[in-house]
Design a protein around this motif. Structure first.
Motif, PDB file in Angstrom:
ATOM      1  N   TYR A 153      -0.025 -40.036 -95.904  1.00 53.23           N
ATOM      2  CA  TYR A 153       0.511 -41.263 -95.326  1.00 53.23           C
ATOM      3  C   TYR A 153      -0.231 -41.623 -94.045  1.00 53.23           C
ATOM      4  O   TYR A 153      -0.900 -40.787 -93.443  1.00 53.23           O
ATOM      5  N   ILE A 154      -0.067 -42.892 -93.642  1.00 56.28           N
ATOM      6  CA  ILE A 154      -0.587 -43.389 -92.375  1.00 56.28           C
ATOM      7  C   ILE A 154       0.601 -43.914 -91.580  1.00 56.28           C
ATOM      8  O   ILE A 154       1.410 -44.678 -92.108  1.00 56.28           O
ATOM      9  N   LEU A 155       0.701 -43.528 -90.327  1.00 58.84           N
ATOM     10  CA  LEU A 155       1.765 -43.994 -89.444  1.00 58.84           C
ATOM     11  C   LEU A 155       1.156 -44.933 -88.420  1.00 58.84           C
ATOM     12  O   LEU A 155       0.155 -44.595 -87.779  1.00 58.84           O
ATOM     13  N   VAL A 156       1.743 -46.129 -88.274  1.00 55.21           N
ATOM     14  CA  VAL A 156       1.251 -47.128 -87.341  1.00 55.21           C
ATOM     15  C   VAL A 156       2.414 -47.597 -86.476  1.00 55.21           C
ATOM     16  O   VAL A 156       3.423 -48.056 -87.003  1.00 55.21           O
ATOM     17  N   MET A 157       2.300 -47.470 -85.145  1.00 54.23           N
ATOM     18  CA  MET A 157       3.308 -48.023 -84.232  1.00 54.23           C
ATOM     19  C   MET A 157       2.632 -49.141 -83.461  1.00 54.23           C
ATOM     20  O   MET A 157       1.652 -48.903 -82.749  1.00 54.23           O
ATOM     21  N   VAL A 158       3.131 -50.366 -83.645  1.00 54.38           N
ATOM     22  CA  VAL A 158       2.533 -51.542 -83.005  1.00 54.38           C
ATOM     23  C   VAL A 158       3.587 -52.319 -82.231  1.00 54.38           C
ATOM     24  O   VAL A 158       4.775 -52.200 -82.478  1.00 54.38           O
ATOM     25  N   ASP A 159       3.115 -53.126 -81.310  1.00 56.55           N
ATOM     26  CA  ASP A 159       3.959 -54.063 -80.572  1.00 56.55           C
ATOM     27  C   ASP A 159       3.571 -55.451 -81.067  1.00 56.55           C
ATOM     28  O   ASP A 159       2.530 -55.973 -80.677  1.00 56.55           O
ATOM     29  N   TRP A 175       0.128 -46.416 -81.484  1.00 58.96           N
ATOM     30  CA  TRP A 175      -0.051 -45.098 -82.081  1.00 58.96           C
ATOM     31  C   TRP A 175      -0.452 -45.272 -83.536  1.00 58.96           C
ATOM     32  O   TRP A 175       0.141 -46.065 -84.255  1.00 58.96           O
ATOM     33  N   LEU A 176      -1.473 -44.558 -83.961  1.00 61.86           N
ATOM     34  CA  LEU A 176      -1.877 -44.568 -85.356  1.00 61.86           C
ATOM     35  C   LEU A 176      -2.318 -43.162 -85.728  1.00 61.86           C
ATOM     36  O   LEU A 176      -3.147 -42.570 -85.045  1.00 61.86           O
ATOM     37  N   ILE A 177      -1.725 -42.627 -86.782  1.00 60.20           N
ATOM     38  CA  ILE A 177      -2.100 -41.313 -87.280  1.00 60.20           C
ATOM     39  C   ILE A 177      -2.349 -41.439 -88.776  1.00 60.20           C
ATOM     40  O   ILE A 177      -1.512 -41.950 -89.518  1.00 60.20           O
ATOM     41  N   ALA A 178      -3.507 -40.982 -89.225  1.00 58.32           N
ATOM     42  CA  ALA A 178      -3.870 -41.005 -90.645  1.00 58.32           C
ATOM     43  C   ALA A 178      -3.785 -39.592 -91.216  1.00 58.32           C
ATOM     44  O   ALA A 178      -3.737 -38.614 -90.469  1.00 58.32           O
ATOM     45  N   ASN A 179      -3.777 -39.500 -92.524  1.00 57.27           N
ATOM     46  CA  ASN A 179      -3.780 -38.217 -93.247  1.00 57.27           C
ATOM     47  C   ASN A 179      -2.569 -37.338 -92.927  1.00 57.27           C
ATOM     48  O   ASN A 179      -2.697 -36.132 -92.732  1.00 57.27           O
ATOM     49  N   ILE A 180      -1.400 -37.941 -92.887  1.00 53.84           N
ATOM     50  CA  ILE A 180      -0.162 -37.189 -92.656  1.00 53.84           C
ATOM     51  C   ILE A 180       0.356 -36.727 -94.011  1.00 53.84           C
ATOM     52  O   ILE A 180       0.495 -37.534 -94.933  1.00 53.84           O
ATOM     53  N   SER A 181       0.670 -35.467 -94.131  1.00 52.24           N
ATOM     54  CA  SER A 181       1.212 -34.976 -95.401  1.00 52.24           C
ATOM     55  C   SER A 181       2.667 -35.418 -95.544  1.00 52.24           C
ATOM     56  O   SER A 181       3.394 -35.527 -94.552  1.00 52.24           O
ATOM     57  N   GLY A 182       3.069 -35.658 -96.762  1.00 53.48           N
ATOM     58  CA  GLY A 182       4.455 -36.011 -97.033  1.00 53.48           C
ATOM     59  C   GLY A 182       5.410 -34.923 -96.572  1.00 53.48           C
ATOM     60  O   GLY A 182       6.511 -35.206 -96.097  1.00 53.48           O
ATOM     61  N   ALA A 183       4.988 -33.668 -96.698  1.00 55.96           N
ATOM     62  CA  ALA A 183       5.833 -32.549 -96.277  1.00 55.96           C
ATOM     63  C   ALA A 183       6.123 -32.621 -94.779  1.00 55.96           C
ATOM     64  O   ALA A 183       7.263 -32.394 -94.346  1.00 55.96           O
TER      65      ALA A 183
END
Length: 165
Positions: A90-96, A113-121
């Motif tokens: 997953y990719i997590l994106v926190m934007v304003d 904040w942006l984080i790529a390659n997050i495991s579902g676990a």
């Protein structure tokens, strides 16, 4: 003026209840859910959790205990997505979406904040690990460039910039 922050969780190629009163510190806090128009990003049961305040998923940050100022200086929140598939990334994106303010959103979709390659676990537990990226950008161009498709879960919360008058 109010600032809106959105958290969007996308499937990549590679609580609190309205009206609830909570005693925190010296003051009672009233938690309210976002209005229908402000809650457009809210879907998929994504939880954004700050230690002092709890889950801010689709709610206004309460005015009590100086939370609206504190949220701008706190460390990153814990993010939990119980519907994540453990074998997917997953990719997590926190934007304003209206930075610096609703009346003057010249930095629309400012990336916090942006984080790529997050495991579902790790999303299921809230222990987010992945490749953290930084900088300003266009979220729609990013989605299009990497062929990410549609978001699978998202949330947003509303706070007031304590410097605005």
């Amino acid at each position: 003026m109010k600032l809106l922050k959105a958290v969007i969780l996308m499937l990549g190629l590679t609580g609190m209840v309205a009206g609830r009163l909570s005693k925190n510190g010296d003051r009672m806090c009233v938690y309210r859910v976002l209005s229908r128009g402000d809650a457009l990003f809210c879907k998929g049961n994504l939880h954004v959790i700050y230690p002092e305040i709890g889950d801010v998923d689709c709610m206004y940050i309460p005015e009590c205990n100086n939370f609206r100022r504190k949220i701008s200086i706190w460390d990153k929140p814990s993010i939990k997505y119980s519907l994540a598939s453990e074998n997917k990334k997953y990719i997590l994106v926190m934007v304003d979406p209206d930075a610096p303010s609703r009346n003057y959103p010249k930095n629309r979709y400012w990336r916090h904040w942006l984080i790529a390659n997050i495991s579902g676990a790790s999303l299921k537990t809230g222990n987010i690990r992945g490749d953290e990226l930084t900088g300003s950008w266009s979220i729609s161009d990013f989605i299009k460039h990497f062929h990410l498709g549609t978001s699978v879960a998202s949330s947003q919360f509303l706070t007031q910039n304590y410097h605005d008058f």
